[in-house]
Write an enzyme that holds these catalytic residues in place. Sequence first.
Site, short mmCIF file in Angstrom:
data_model
loop_
_atom_site.label_atom_id
_atom_site.label_comp_id
_atom_site.label_asym_id
_atom_site.label_seq_id
_atom_site.Cartn_x
_atom_site.Cartn_y
_atom_site.Cartn_z
N ALA A 24 0.80 -1.22 0.00
CA ALA A 24 0.00 0.00 0.00
C ALA A 24 0.84 1.28 0.00
O ALA A 24 0.41 2.31 -0.53
CB ALA A 24 -0.93 -0.02 1.21
N PHE A 35 -2.66 1.08 5.16
CA PHE A 35 -3.35 0.61 6.36
C PHE A 35 -2.60 1.00 7.63
O PHE A 35 -3.16 1.55 8.55
CB PHE A 35 -3.48 -0.93 6.33
CG PHE A 35 -4.65 -1.41 5.53
CD1 PHE A 35 -5.45 -0.53 4.83
CD2 PHE A 35 -4.97 -2.76 5.49
CE1 PHE A 35 -6.54 -0.98 4.10
CE2 PHE A 35 -6.06 -3.22 4.77
CZ PHE A 35 -6.83 -2.33 4.07
N ILE A 105 -4.76 -3.21 -4.73
CA ILE A 105 -5.94 -3.57 -5.53
C ILE A 105 -6.34 -2.41 -6.42
O ILE A 105 -7.40 -2.43 -7.04
CB ILE A 105 -7.11 -3.97 -4.60
CG1 ILE A 105 -7.47 -2.83 -3.62
CG2 ILE A 105 -6.78 -5.24 -3.83
CD1 ILE A 105 -8.72 -3.11 -2.77
N HIS A 121 -3.87 -9.62 -4.40
CA HIS A 121 -5.16 -9.41 -3.72
C HIS A 121 -6.25 -8.93 -4.67
O HIS A 121 -7.26 -8.39 -4.24
CB HIS A 121 -4.98 -8.44 -2.55
CG HIS A 121 -4.05 -8.96 -1.49
ND1 HIS A 121 -3.32 -8.18 -0.63
CD2 HIS A 121 -3.73 -10.25 -1.17
CE1 HIS A 121 -2.60 -8.94 0.17
NE2 HIS A 121 -2.82 -10.20 -0.14
N CYS A 129 -20.18 -11.52 -10.54
CA CYS A 129 -21.48 -11.84 -9.94
C CYS A 129 -21.29 -12.99 -8.95
O CYS A 129 -20.66 -14.00 -9.27
CB CYS A 129 -22.47 -12.23 -11.03
SG CYS A 129 -24.00 -12.85 -10.35
N CYS A 152 -26.50 -8.19 -10.59
CA CYS A 152 -26.22 -8.77 -11.90
C CYS A 152 -27.44 -8.65 -12.81
O CYS A 152 -28.54 -9.06 -12.42
CB CYS A 152 -25.86 -10.24 -11.70
SG CYS A 152 -25.62 -11.13 -13.25
N SER A 194 4.36 -3.29 5.01
CA SER A 194 4.77 -3.57 6.39
C SER A 194 5.20 -5.03 6.53
O SER A 194 5.76 -5.41 7.55
CB SER A 194 3.61 -3.26 7.34
OG SER A 194 2.45 -3.97 6.94
N ASN A 216 11.17 1.14 2.75
CA ASN A 216 9.93 1.35 3.51
C ASN A 216 10.15 2.46 4.54
O ASN A 216 11.23 2.57 5.12
CB ASN A 216 9.53 0.04 4.22
CG ASN A 216 8.04 -0.01 4.50
OD1 ASN A 216 7.23 0.03 3.57
ND2 ASN A 216 7.67 -0.05 5.76
P1 NAD Z 1 0.50 -1.56 5.14
O1 NAD Z 1 -0.44 -0.41 5.26
O2 NAD Z 1 0.46 -2.63 6.13
O3 NAD Z 1 1.99 -1.02 5.13
C1 NAD Z 1 2.38 0.04 4.32
C2 NAD Z 1 3.83 0.36 4.68
O4 NAD Z 1 4.31 1.31 3.77
C3 NAD Z 1 3.99 0.95 6.09
O5 NAD Z 1 5.02 0.24 6.75
C4 NAD Z 1 4.39 2.40 5.83
O6 NAD Z 1 5.29 2.89 6.78
C5 NAD Z 1 5.00 2.33 4.46
N1 NAD Z 1 4.84 3.51 3.61
C6 NAD Z 1 3.72 4.26 3.43
N2 NAD Z 1 3.90 5.19 2.49
C7 NAD Z 1 5.19 5.02 2.06
C8 NAD Z 1 5.99 5.67 1.07
N3 NAD Z 1 5.50 6.66 0.34
N4 NAD Z 1 7.26 5.24 0.91
C9 NAD Z 1 7.77 4.23 1.66
N5 NAD Z 1 7.07 3.57 2.59
C10 NAD Z 1 5.78 3.96 2.77
O7 NAD Z 1 0.32 -2.12 3.66
P2 NAD Z 1 0.55 -3.58 3.08
O8 NAD Z 1 1.76 -4.19 3.68
O9 NAD Z 1 0.46 -3.45 1.62
O10 NAD Z 1 -0.69 -4.41 3.63
C11 NAD Z 1 -1.97 -3.85 3.57
C12 NAD Z 1 -2.99 -4.66 2.81
O11 NAD Z 1 -4.08 -3.77 2.49
C13 NAD Z 1 -2.52 -5.17 1.50
O12 NAD Z 1 -2.84 -6.50 1.48
C14 NAD Z 1 -3.30 -4.43 0.42
O13 NAD Z 1 -4.01 -5.36 -0.36
C15 NAD Z 1 -4.34 -3.62 1.12
N6 NAD Z 1 -4.35 -2.18 0.77
C16 NAD Z 1 -4.27 -1.80 -0.55
C17 NAD Z 1 -4.27 -0.46 -0.89
C18 NAD Z 1 -4.18 -0.07 -2.35
O14 NAD Z 1 -4.58 -0.84 -3.20
N7 NAD Z 1 -3.61 1.09 -2.66
C19 NAD Z 1 -4.33 0.52 0.10
C20 NAD Z 1 -4.43 0.10 1.44
C21 NAD Z 1 -4.42 -1.26 1.77
ZN ZN Z 2 -25.29 -13.25 -12.22
#
Ligand code: NAD
Ligand code: ZN
Length: 245
Positions: A24, A35, A105, A121, A129, A152, A194, A216
């Site tokens: 994310a 998150f 996502i 994900h 549907c 649908c 994370s 990170n």
């Molecule tokens: P996470 O929120 O657990 O961790 C994000 C990490 O990125 C944190 O450790 C944070 O310190 C770091 N971070 C944030 N911005 C940053 C930047 N600009 N540069 C460097 N580091 C940065 O996210 P995760 O590990 O991907 O797990 C969260 C789950 O939630 C995933 O499975 C994902 O599918 C979903 N999610 C997706 C989205 C999206 O599609 N954009 C957004 C939020 C959550």
């Molecule tokens: Zn259907």
Amino acid sequence: MDSQWRQLAEWIAQSKRIVFFGGAGVSTESGIPDFRGAKGFYHQDREIPIERVLSIDFFETHPQAYWEWFAQENAREGVAPNAAHRFLAELEKRGSLSAVVTQNIDGLHQSAGSERVFELHGNWSRLLCTGCGRRFSIADFDEARAGTVPRCPSCASVVRPDIVFYGEMLGSGVLEGAVRAIADADMLIVAGTSLVVYPAAGLVDYYDGDRLVLMNATPTPYDSRANLVIREPVGKVFAELSRAV
Ligand code: NAD
Ligand code: ZN
């Protein structure tokens, strides 16, 4: 550019099968909250916790909550790929990046032009549907973008996003593809995650080379294994790199 960044630029220039594994944090500079980061969803005061809105048992009984959340997210202005998404697409075109593996996502890697993307994900713009399995795009449903549960047109069942909700299994094809790409990589850049969500986080274990870069904002459980740790914003690092490499 300090020595860490120079090392990163050098490895990128030397590598032929780079895999980028992101989370994310890769999209926060595009305006989508993560998150667990400082401004992430987990720190927002919400009526229903985000992990509940994104869990399958809750979706099955309260699909409205998901679609309301989606409508709010989708209404964000100015969300677009950032320098990280763009540079990765460029590396693929140059033939030095073999795949992007993402936990996101949001589809921003494809919007930037990346073609070989393993979306662990799923993708919230693809829908299906829950009754007959018919597939749709989010563009097919004005009501979904407005926060109403889409139905649908063939069988009237609830339409769901093609994402992996909490409580669901990851798609085996996507997971196997990601494992193969990482096992075959000559450089692995892990960024903006994370590394606490499994099984996604465990993918790092399939890399056995000596160019493991962890980029990170905050420490992760895998930092001690990395050959290079960078604590700068991903987009900023890639903006700088695109000028240097
Ligand atoms: P996470 O929120 O657990 O961790 C994000 C990490 O990125 C944190 O450790 C944070 O310190 C770091 N971070 C944030 N911005 C940053 C930047 N600009 N540069 C460097 N580091 C940065 O996210 P995760 O590990 O991907 O797990 C969260 C789950 O939630 C995933 O499975 C994902 O599918 C979903 N999610 C997706 C989205 C999206 O599609 N954009 C957004 C939020 C959550
Ligand atoms: Zn259907």
